[in-house]
Design an enzyme around this catalytic site. Sequence first.
Site, PDB file in Angstrom:
ATOM      1  N   ASP A   1      88.504  88.678  50.332  1.00  0.00           N
ATOM      2  CA  ASP A   1      87.266  88.677  51.101  1.00  0.00           C
ATOM      3  C   ASP A   1      87.452  88.038  52.483  1.00  0.00           C
ATOM      4  O   ASP A   1      86.695  87.154  52.875  1.00  0.00           O
ATOM      5  CB  ASP A   1      86.166  87.960  50.318  1.00  0.00           C
ATOM      6  CG  ASP A   1      84.766  88.432  50.705  1.00  0.00           C
ATOM      7  OD1 ASP A   1      84.634  89.486  51.358  1.00  0.00           O
ATOM      8  OD2 ASP A   1      83.804  87.735  50.343  1.00  0.00           O
TER       9      ASP A   1
ATOM     10  N   ASP B   1      97.009  89.897  38.678  1.00  0.00           N
ATOM     11  CA  ASP B   1      95.748  90.475  38.192  1.00  0.00           C
ATOM     12  C   ASP B   1      95.303  91.675  39.011  1.00  0.00           C
ATOM     13  O   ASP B   1      94.304  92.310  38.687  1.00  0.00           O
ATOM     14  CB  ASP B   1      94.616  89.433  38.236  1.00  0.00           C
ATOM     15  CG  ASP B   1      94.897  88.241  37.342  1.00  0.00           C
ATOM     16  OD1 ASP B   1      95.677  88.402  36.389  1.00  0.00           O
ATOM     17  OD2 ASP B   1      94.336  87.176  37.613  1.00  0.00           O
TER      18      ASP B   1
END
Length: 194
Positions: free
Chosen positions: A59, A86
């Site tokens: 982000d 992940d």
Amino acid sequence: ETVTYSNGSWGIIIRMELLQPLSYSLYSKPMSRDEVIRLGIDICKALEFCNRSNIIHHDVKPSNIFLTKWGGYKLGDFGASTKITDSQNQDQMGTLKYMAPEVYCGKPYSPNIDTYSLGLVLYELLNVNRKHDLASKEAALSQRLSGAPLPPIPGVDKRLQSVILKACSYKPEDRFSSPTEMLNELLKLKLNKT
């Protein structure tokens, strides 16, 4: 600083008491070419730290970039971050306006989604005085996520544009392979100032 807790979870500790979000001053006065390059250098260094710690920020955007009282830039808000291992989960994480196309499409992604988002931030900072209506912004977002290249930035030298547009390439393999590669190009621009 990264920390690992006894239950196996992890976190990042950042001292934020002396920082102001870039988004507070984004539209108050345009940033110079040198200021944009300095921001890029500082955030590339933060992303290098993330890579060494096996973290994808997810982000990178103006409200998550903070200005210190000494004129440096820090990356904050790691609420959407994940471990690099992940990243195969293909979750759509981050802010749409700064999101890499492969994340938006639910495809596998690599840490270079963060340098992609940084490229968009630098692009926006150099275009801050250009006025767009909401319809054109939505159309531009749709085109970008569909593979259309970003238009050239008026009044910005070709070398800086080349760095930014490479960071924002649609295909991940056409982007910088690491924040270090992008950092090195920005450092060359800082040193040459042409």
